[in-house]
Write an enzyme that holds these catalytic residues in place. Structure first.
Site, PDB file in Angstrom:
ATOM      1  N   ARG A 286       0.855  -1.185   0.000  1.00  0.00           N
ATOM      2  CA  ARG A 286       0.000   0.000   0.000  1.00  0.00           C
ATOM      3  C   ARG A 286       0.888   1.231   0.000  1.00  0.00           C
ATOM      4  O   ARG A 286       2.054   1.178   0.421  1.00  0.00           O
ATOM      5  CB  ARG A 286      -0.906   0.007   1.233  1.00  0.00           C
ATOM      6  CG  ARG A 286      -1.868  -1.182   1.312  1.00  0.00           C
ATOM      7  CD  ARG A 286      -2.716  -1.095   2.565  1.00  0.00           C
ATOM      8  NE  ARG A 286      -3.660  -2.196   2.644  1.00  0.00           N
ATOM      9  CZ  ARG A 286      -3.413  -3.356   3.245  1.00  0.00           C
ATOM     10  NH1 ARG A 286      -2.226  -3.559   3.813  1.00  0.00           N
ATOM     11  NH2 ARG A 286      -4.329  -4.306   3.281  1.00  0.00           N
TER      12      ARG A 286
ATOM     13  N   LYS B  89      -1.409  -1.970   7.447  1.00  0.00           N
ATOM     14  CA  LYS B  89      -2.785  -1.778   7.904  1.00  0.00           C
ATOM     15  C   LYS B  89      -3.190  -2.891   8.860  1.00  0.00           C
ATOM     16  O   LYS B  89      -2.848  -4.048   8.670  1.00  0.00           O
ATOM     17  CB  LYS B  89      -3.714  -1.777   6.683  1.00  0.00           C
ATOM     18  CG  LYS B  89      -5.149  -1.455   6.987  1.00  0.00           C
ATOM     19  CD  LYS B  89      -5.953  -1.438   5.708  1.00  0.00           C
ATOM     20  CE  LYS B  89      -7.420  -1.128   5.974  1.00  0.00           C
ATOM     21  NZ  LYS B  89      -8.217  -1.133   4.725  1.00  0.00           N
TER      22      LYS B  89
ATOM     23  N   HIS C 141      -2.551   2.710  -5.977  1.00  0.00           N
ATOM     24  CA  HIS C 141      -3.288   1.495  -5.644  1.00  0.00           C
ATOM     25  C   HIS C 141      -3.511   0.624  -6.876  1.00  0.00           C
ATOM     26  O   HIS C 141      -3.711  -0.588  -6.743  1.00  0.00           O
ATOM     27  CB  HIS C 141      -4.632   1.846  -5.011  1.00  0.00           C
ATOM     28  CG  HIS C 141      -5.133   0.793  -4.062  1.00  0.00           C
ATOM     29  ND1 HIS C 141      -4.547   0.556  -2.832  1.00  0.00           N
ATOM     30  CD2 HIS C 141      -6.141  -0.100  -4.171  1.00  0.00           C
ATOM     31  CE1 HIS C 141      -5.186  -0.426  -2.222  1.00  0.00           C
ATOM     32  NE2 HIS C 141      -6.149  -0.853  -3.009  1.00  0.00           N
TER      33      HIS C 141
ATOM     34  N   ARG D  82      -0.910  -1.927  -6.939  1.00  0.00           N
ATOM     35  CA  ARG D  82      -1.204  -3.036  -6.012  1.00  0.00           C
ATOM     36  C   ARG D  82      -2.145  -4.039  -6.673  1.00  0.00           C
ATOM     37  O   ARG D  82      -1.949  -5.262  -6.562  1.00  0.00           O
ATOM     38  CB  ARG D  82      -1.810  -2.461  -4.739  1.00  0.00           C
ATOM     39  CG  ARG D  82      -2.209  -3.477  -3.691  1.00  0.00           C
ATOM     40  CD  ARG D  82      -2.659  -2.744  -2.428  1.00  0.00           C
ATOM     41  NE  ARG D  82      -3.319  -3.624  -1.482  1.00  0.00           N
ATOM     42  CZ  ARG D  82      -2.702  -4.361  -0.569  1.00  0.00           C
ATOM     43  NH1 ARG D  82      -1.372  -4.346  -0.517  1.00  0.00           N
ATOM     44  NH2 ARG D  82      -3.373  -5.113   0.267  1.00  0.00           N
TER      45      ARG D  82
ATOM     46  N   TYR E 195     -10.435 -10.025  -7.628  1.00  0.00           N
ATOM     47  CA  TYR E 195      -9.498 -10.274  -8.725  1.00  0.00           C
ATOM     48  C   TYR E 195      -9.952 -11.442  -9.587  1.00  0.00           C
ATOM     49  O   TYR E 195      -9.596 -11.513 -10.769  1.00  0.00           O
ATOM     50  CB  TYR E 195      -8.095 -10.519  -8.163  1.00  0.00           C
ATOM     51  CG  TYR E 195      -7.590  -9.364  -7.343  1.00  0.00           C
ATOM     52  CD1 TYR E 195      -7.376  -8.124  -7.921  1.00  0.00           C
ATOM     53  CD2 TYR E 195      -7.344  -9.489  -5.975  1.00  0.00           C
ATOM     54  CE1 TYR E 195      -6.919  -7.050  -7.180  1.00  0.00           C
ATOM     55  CE2 TYR E 195      -6.895  -8.422  -5.225  1.00  0.00           C
ATOM     56  CZ  TYR E 195      -6.684  -7.197  -5.826  1.00  0.00           C
ATOM     57  OH  TYR E 195      -6.259  -6.139  -5.086  1.00  0.00           O
TER      58      TYR E 195
END
Length: 638
Positions: free
Chosen positions: A468, A493, A565, A568, A600
């Site tokens: 991230r 996170k 992002h 990522r 995904y």
């Protein structure tokens, strides 16, 4: 208009503004209100609810009765806060155990007979539309509403792709189709354009009048086709429906294409008994000069009486931040900052709405209509998305749950606020970069300069690790291990520490960068020219800058909105294309659960193409449709 009808209409309007359709729910609720008006009842009671739920002369199905009672129960919970005399039907009234009937799965012979039966429909164009409609549903697995909702621009006959937009739960997806399906769709397009040269709608499948097919009117014709084809339901099976074409498509053995999801053994959460916390001795939001009381035998001075009186909201709000968030939950600074911003906006909005300063606002001033107006203000005035609106609502609901046990005199107001549901929003397909696009982006920085070499190392690290942006900017020199088993160690996170392995190419670039970078072990890995860590905005700016540069060599990047992002997402998709299991990808990206990683799978077209290859018609060449030549493909689109 009766009071109950007005409450019901306001309740439906509120839920529909939040994105719920409530078509059947609304019809049943208004039917119950009409029943109460006929019987003369002015209060919703459990007895009346049970009587209405079972008053179905055409049906004695207990499941149907239970669903009717559930509609009343949901509305009664809302109405209880407005009308205390309301009775909520008990949960154990009309219990049922729903048994899902096995759907009818069409055999290849039945599908052939069903398609042949469409030729008897008249006129001929109606027969062609039904033949195409049934065939498309059988080979694509679309829902009935999705097939009817396809527009002409959603059907890409050159690439062999169907784009389904904003379907159930607001999701969008792309469905590849076989070359034989493309041929059949082209045949239908030619006959449709001859029949209706001037289209009156954007729909792909149209009726003889040129209008979009209505999914509610299709079952009647489908029953006629079933009868003509001699298809009936087997014993213990549901009668054949249009939706069973979707079940038939999904019944193919795709175990080798999409592995079954592994079950996760969840731990039962222990129920902790927390005694009621004491109010803080000193309120941070109360001026110490105003906490004094008059001495014995003396009354407060007039000046003190004219000072603003502290309401019940300020001490609760202070206790929520200092007691619950900081002490009990030990929330992160990001969570506290997000909650702080929420209540800063809410109190400012309430001040404009009521004309009272935040220190004089009461919990009663933050009732459900005010919270609803505030959430609408976020979207219409501040331009926030529905996702941001839901984040603000989560912070508000957390505070009101905290206040429920500490301000019981406001229980009705708190209950109505807690009943406000989150708003539904569209879920777009994940935006990611292909291998060619990521290579072009990583090569974009000018490595003859110090900034270019830093950006090159940063982009390469981000693409291969999937960190991230907050984790990337917090990396220090001591977090990089380039010896045996090279990896990066980061604290991300959810207070999670994890190690991410590095590829040989990334190790080589980082070794060169560390040799040039120098510095102490606690210094940032990717600093500014002044040696300070990069900010989130700085990383976003450099990604956008290098994307524009890379678009010169990779034109497909010009049409994409690339953010940190996005890199990522690109890492996850690259792992998925390499055959890495979803659970490993979730571990790699530090997702809370594998459910987050499922997005995904929806974006990966290769899985769907492998499924398409396994479901290809007999005697046809498997594979996705490919235009034989660019020039011929262009001429066929004219």
């Amino acid at each position: 208009m009766t009071t109950l009808r007005q409450h019901a209409q306001e309740y439906l309007a509120m839920r529909r503004r939040l994105g719920f359709k409530l078509t059947t729910f609304g019809e049943k609720l208004m039917s119950f209100i009409g029943y109460l008006e006929c019987t003369g009842d002015t209060v919703l009671t459990a007895r009346a609810a049970l009587a209405w739920a079972t008053d179905t002369p055409r049906s004695t199905d207990e499941v149907h009765w239970s669903r009717r009672l559930m509609v009343v129960r949901i509305f009664a919970r809302h109405l209880k806060a407005l009308e205390p005399a309301t009775e909520i039907p008990p949960d154990d009234a009309l219990p049922h155990h729903y048994r899902r009937i096995t759907p009818h799965l069409f055999t290849p012979d039945e599908l052939d007979r069903l398609l042949a039966a469409t030729s008897a429909l008249s006129p001929a164009f109606r027969a062609r539309t039904w033949h195409t409609f049934i065939g498309l549903m059988a080979v694509s697995g679309l829902r009935t509403s999705e097939a009817c909702g396809l527009d002409r621009t959603d059907v890409d006959l050159t690439g062999g792709l169907l784009t389904v937009r904003e379907t159930k739960f607001g999701k969008s997806r792309q469905v590849p189709v076989h070359a034989s399906t493309v041929t059949a769709l082209r045949r239908y397009v030619r006959e449709r354009d001859l029949q209706l040269p001037v289209p009156s709608t954007a729909a792909f499948l149209v009726s003889t009048r040129g209008t979009r097919l209505d999914s509610h009117n299709l079952p009647r014709t489908f029953v006629q086709l079933l009868s003509a084809a001699g298809i009936t339901a087997g014993e213990g099976y549901r009668r054949p429906r249009l939706h069973d074409l979707r079940h038939t498509f999904g019944d193919h053995d795709l175990a080798a294409v999409v592995p079954r999801r592994r079950g996760r053994a969840g731990e039962a959460s222990a129920a902790d008994h927390l005694s009621r916390s004491r109010r803080p001795e000193v309120h941070l939001l109360v001026s110490l000069r105003l906490t004094r009381t008059a001495l014995p035998g003396r009354s407060p001075s007039g000046a003190q009486l004219r000072r603003p009186v502290m309401s019940d909201l300020a001490p609760l709000l202070q206790g929520f931040f200092t007691d619950k968030l900081m002490l009990q939950l030990q929330a992160s600074q990001h969570t506290i900052a997000a909650y702080r911003d929420t209540f800063t906006l809410l109190l400012g909005f309430a001040e404009q709405r009521t004309g009272r300063r935040p220190t004089r606002l009461s919990i009663a001033d933050l009732d459900a209509p005010t919270i609803g107006a505030f959430l609408q203000h976020l979207e219409t005035v501040r331009g926030n998305t529905a996702a941001t609106r839901n984040v603000r609502l989560a912070a508000i609901r957390s505070f009101f749950r905290y206040a429920a046990l500490r301000a019981p005199e406001h229980a009705a107001v708190i209950q109505r606020v807690l009943a406000i549901p989150p708003k539904r929003f569209d879920r777009a397909i994940v935006n990611y970069l292909t291998t060619t696009q990521t290579d072009a982006l990583v090569a974009a920085p000018d490595r003859t300069t110090w900034t270019g070499r830093r950006d090159h190392a940063l982009l390469l690290t981000d693409v291969h690790t999937g960190l991230r942006v907050s984790e990337l900017t917090r990396l220090t020199l001591q977090d990089v291990h380039l010896g045996s088993g090279p990896h990066l160690r980061c604290h991300g996170k959810g207070r999670k520490d994890r190690c991410t392995p590095l590829t040989s190419g990334t190790v080589k670039v980082l070794k060169t960068w560390l040799k040039e970078r120098g510095g102490e072990r606690s210094d940032p890995l990717f600093p500014t020219r002044r040696g300070t860590p990069l900010s989130r905005d700085a990383v976003e700016h450099l990604v956008a800058k290098h994307t524009r540069t890379a678009a010169a060599t990779c034109p497909s990047l010009a049409d994409k909105h690339v953010t940190p992002h996005t890199l990522r997402h690109s890492t996850a998709m690259a792992l998925l294309h390499k055959g890495v299991d979803v659970s490993v990808i979730a571990l790699w990206l530090a997702h809370e659960s594998t459910e987050t990683t499922q997005i995904y799978l929806h974006a990966d077209m290769t899985i769907k193409e492998r499924a398409l290859a396994r479901t290809a018609p007999a005697g046809s060449t498997p594979g996705r449709f490919t235009a034989p030549d660019n020039l011929l493909a262009f001429l066929k689109t004219l």
